[in-house]
Design a protein around this motif. Structure first.
Motif, PDB file in Angstrom:
ATOM      1  N   GLY A 163       0.789  -1.224   0.000  1.00  0.00           N
ATOM      2  CA  GLY A 163       0.000   0.000   0.000  1.00  0.00           C
ATOM      3  C   GLY A 163       0.821   1.273   0.000  1.00  0.00           C
ATOM      4  O   GLY A 163       0.287   2.359  -0.282  1.00  0.00           O
ATOM      5  N   ASP A 164       2.103   1.162   0.335  1.00  0.00           N
ATOM      6  CA  ASP A 164       2.960   2.349   0.257  1.00  0.00           C
ATOM      7  C   ASP A 164       3.119   2.780  -1.197  1.00  0.00           C
ATOM      8  O   ASP A 164       2.969   1.977  -2.124  1.00  0.00           O
ATOM      9  CB  ASP A 164       4.344   2.055   0.835  1.00  0.00           C
ATOM     10  CG  ASP A 164       4.346   1.974   2.351  1.00  0.00           C
ATOM     11  OD1 ASP A 164       3.395   2.487   2.975  1.00  0.00           O
ATOM     12  OD2 ASP A 164       5.298   1.401   2.920  1.00  0.00           O
ATOM     13  N   GLU A 165       3.462   4.046  -1.379  1.00  0.00           N
ATOM     14  CA  GLU A 165       3.734   4.566  -2.717  1.00  0.00           C
ATOM     15  C   GLU A 165       5.210   4.933  -2.846  1.00  0.00           C
ATOM     16  O   GLU A 165       5.844   5.360  -1.881  1.00  0.00           O
ATOM     17  CB  GLU A 165       2.870   5.793  -3.013  1.00  0.00           C
ATOM     18  CG  GLU A 165       1.397   5.470  -3.185  1.00  0.00           C
ATOM     19  CD  GLU A 165       0.565   6.695  -3.515  1.00  0.00           C
ATOM     20  OE1 GLU A 165      -0.639   6.528  -3.780  1.00  0.00           O
ATOM     21  OE2 GLU A 165       1.121   7.821  -3.513  1.00  0.00           O
ATOM     22  N   THR A 225       2.458  12.049  -2.289  1.00  0.00           N
ATOM     23  CA  THR A 225       1.208  12.094  -1.520  1.00  0.00           C
ATOM     24  C   THR A 225       1.518  11.659  -0.081  1.00  0.00           C
ATOM     25  O   THR A 225       2.635  11.241   0.226  1.00  0.00           O
ATOM     26  CB  THR A 225       0.164  11.140  -2.117  1.00  0.00           C
ATOM     27  OG1 THR A 225       0.518   9.777  -1.786  1.00  0.00           O
ATOM     28  CG2 THR A 225       0.064  11.285  -3.632  1.00  0.00           C
ATOM     29  N   ARG A 267       0.910   9.006   1.194  1.00  0.00           N
ATOM     30  CA  ARG A 267       1.268   7.586   1.191  1.00  0.00           C
ATOM     31  C   ARG A 267       2.664   7.329   0.623  1.00  0.00           C
ATOM     32  O   ARG A 267       3.139   6.189   0.630  1.00  0.00           O
ATOM     33  CB  ARG A 267       0.238   6.801   0.362  1.00  0.00           C
ATOM     34  CG  ARG A 267      -1.166   6.804   0.959  1.00  0.00           C
ATOM     35  CD  ARG A 267      -2.168   6.187   0.009  1.00  0.00           C
ATOM     36  NE  ARG A 267      -1.826   4.814  -0.346  1.00  0.00           N
ATOM     37  CZ  ARG A 267      -2.446   4.098  -1.290  1.00  0.00           C
ATOM     38  NH1 ARG A 267      -3.436   4.657  -1.984  1.00  0.00           N
ATOM     39  NH2 ARG A 267      -2.095   2.867  -1.534  1.00  0.00           N
ATOM     40  N   THR A 268       3.330   8.372   0.147  1.00  0.00           N
ATOM     41  CA  THR A 268       4.648   8.196  -0.459  1.00  0.00           C
ATOM     42  C   THR A 268       5.684   7.897   0.618  1.00  0.00           C
ATOM     43  O   THR A 268       5.843   8.647   1.573  1.00  0.00           O
ATOM     44  CB  THR A 268       5.058   9.454  -1.243  1.00  0.00           C
ATOM     45  OG1 THR A 268       4.059   9.747  -2.226  1.00  0.00           O
ATOM     46  CG2 THR A 268       6.393   9.230  -1.940  1.00  0.00           C
ATOM     47  N   LYS A 269       6.418   6.821   0.438  1.00  0.00           N
ATOM     48  CA  LYS A 269       7.440   6.410   1.387  1.00  0.00           C
ATOM     49  C   LYS A 269       8.850   6.670   0.852  1.00  0.00           C
ATOM     50  O   LYS A 269       9.730   7.120   1.588  1.00  0.00           O
ATOM     51  CB  LYS A 269       7.276   4.926   1.709  1.00  0.00           C
ATOM     52  CG  LYS A 269       8.195   4.399   2.810  1.00  0.00           C
ATOM     53  CD  LYS A 269       7.826   4.881   4.190  1.00  0.00           C
ATOM     54  CE  LYS A 269       6.551   4.258   4.699  1.00  0.00           C
ATOM     55  NZ  LYS A 269       6.607   2.811   4.974  1.00  0.00           N
TER      56      LYS A 269
END
Length: 359
Positions: free
Chosen positions: A105-107, A150, A152-154
Motif C-alpha cells: 500500500g505504500d507509494e 502524496t 502515502r509516499t514512502k
C-alpha cells in the motif's frame, strides 16, 4: 502459495552470457556494449592485490563489516564510517532498501524511464510505483516529481546520472528538488555513474549535512571495472543505518571482493584516466550523432541513449556484425555503452552503412 506480489512479476532479465549469444547467432565474436561495463578493464593494482591474497584464509568467514574498505571509503567521501552499508553490488542495497522500508500500500515515486530494479523490488514488497515521465531532453521533471508525492509516499528513487538516459542533474538543481520533498519521504540517490561526470562533479554526498532524508548510493561495478566482484554501498542517515544493517545478510561481501575494491579505490590515477577516456569517447560519439541528425540525450555517464529509426532492425544488424547494444528501454531508442576507440568507430561505420542501405 506464492506472495500475491510475486505471481505476476516481470523479473529483471540479466545479460545473456556472450558464449551463449555467439552460439545462438553464429557470430564468432560479439562485443557487449549493452551493460555499461568498463571496456578498458580494471586497475593493475587490483590484479596485484588479488594475486597477493592469502588463499589459505578462504576457510574463514570474511570481515562481515568490511572494515578496511569501510574506513577507506569513509575517508574519501568525508562521512562517518558507521553510516556506510555495503552490499553484493548495488542490486542488494536496492533490495535491502525496499525490504526495510516498504509495506503493501505504500507509494514510491520515480522518474521514468530509469533503472528497472527500483520498480521490481518495490513491487515485490507490494508498494505502488508512480512513474513521472522525464522531460523531453531526458532530465528529471522536478515539478512533476514533487507533485506526485502524496501522504502515502514512502520513497523516491533518483538515478543521477540517470540510467538509461545518462542525463545529469547538477547539485544546485538536486538541492532545489530535495527542498520540495517532505522529510517523511526517503530519497534514494543512485550515483552509480557519478565518477564519469565532467560537467560538474558535484555528488549528493555534499547534501547529507543539509538533508536528513537522503541516501546516496555508489558502486565499484562501473568506472572501477569490478562488475564481477559485486561491491556496492550506500551512505545512510545515522537514525536509519541500524535498521538496514539488521536486514542485511551477514558476510554478504566476500574477502576477495573487499581486497579488490580497496585496491581499486586507492588507484585514483586509474579512475582519472577512465573518466577522461570516457569523456573523450562521449564527446566524439555525440558529434557523430549530431552529424547524422539523430536525436539523443546529453549524457554524463559511460553510455549514450539515442533514438534510431527502425531501432529493432538496427539492433539486430549491429548484433550480426558483432556488437550488442541495449534495446527495449524506450520504444525506438537504443542504449550504447561507450567502448574502445576502435569499437566506437566500427559501430559508427555500421550505423551509416545500415541507413545508407535502407535508402
Amino acid at each position: 502459495m506464492l506472495k500475491k506480489t510475486i505471481a505476476q512479476l516481470d523479473p529483471y532479465v540479466p545479460e545473456t552470457p556472450l558464449a551463449d549469444l555467439e552460439a545462438q547467432t553464429g557470430v564468432t565474436k560479439i562485443t557487449r556494449l549493452s551493460a555499461n561495463e568498463n571496456p578498458f578493464g580494471t586497475s593493475p593494482a587490483v590484479q596485484a592485490a588479488i594475486q597477493g591474497f592469502d588463499f589459505s584464509s578462504t576457510r574463514l568467514y570474511p570481515d562481515g563489516d568490511a572494515n578496511a574498505l569501510r574506513q577507506a571509503v569513509a575517508e574519501q567521501l568525508g562521512v562517518d564510517p558507521q553510516q556506510l552499508l555495503f552490499g553484493c553490488g548495488l542490486d542488494e542495497v536496492i533490495e535491502l532498501t525496499a525490504r526495510t522500508f516498504l509495506e503493501p500500500g505504500d507509494e514510491v515515486v520515480e522518474p521514468w524511464p530509469t533503472f528497472s530494479e527500483y520498480k521490481l523490488h518495490c513491487q515485490i514488497e507490494g508498494a505502488q510505483v508512480i512513474d513521472v515521465p522525464l522531460a523531453a531532453d531526458g532530465s528529471f521533471d522536478a515539478a512533476g516529481l514533487a507533485t506526485a508525492v502524496t501522504p502515502r509516499t514512502k520513497l523516491m528513487w533518483l538515478c543521477n546520472p540517470n540510467n538509461p538516459t545518462g542525463t545529469y542533474t547538477p547539485l544546485a538543481e538536486m538541492r532545489q528538488l530535495l527542498r520540495q520533498i517532505p522529510e517523511s519521504v526517503l530519497v534514494l540517490i543512485d550515483e552509480a555513474y557519478m565518477e564519469f561526470v565532467t560537467q560538474e562533479n558535484g555528488s549528493a554526498v555534499q547534501l547529507l549535512r543539509e538533508f536528513s532524508n537522503i541516501v546516496v548510493m555508489r558502486t565499484f561495478s562501473k568506472i572501477y571495472g569490478l562488475a564481477a566482484m559485486r561491491v556496492g554501498y550506500a551512505v545512510i542517515p545515522k537514525n536509519l543505518i541500524s535498521a538496514m544493517q539488521a536486514v542485511r545478510l551477514p558476510y554478504n561481501l566476500n574477502s576477495i571482493s573487499q581486497v579488490a575494491a580497496l585496491a581499486a579505490l586507492n588507484d585514483t590515477a586509474f579512475v582519472a584516466q577512465m573518466r577522461q577516456r570516457v569523456a573523450t569517447a562521449r564527446t566524439q560519439f555525440a558529434g557523430f550523432l549530431d552529424a547524422q541528425q539523430m536525436t539523443y540525450c546529453r549524457s554524463q555517464a559511460n553510455f549514450i541513449f539515442f533514438s534510431a529509426p527502425r531501432a529493432a532492425d538496427l539492433h539486430q544488424y549491429l548484433l550480426m556484425h558483432g556488437y550488442l547494444l541495449r534495446k527495449g528501454l524506450r520504444p525506438g531508442w537504443l542504449r550504447l555503452t561507450l567502448g574502445s576507440e576502435a569499437d566506437n568507430a566500427a559501430i559508427q561505420n555500421l550505423i551509416k552503412a545500415f541507413y545508407q542501405s535502407a535508402r
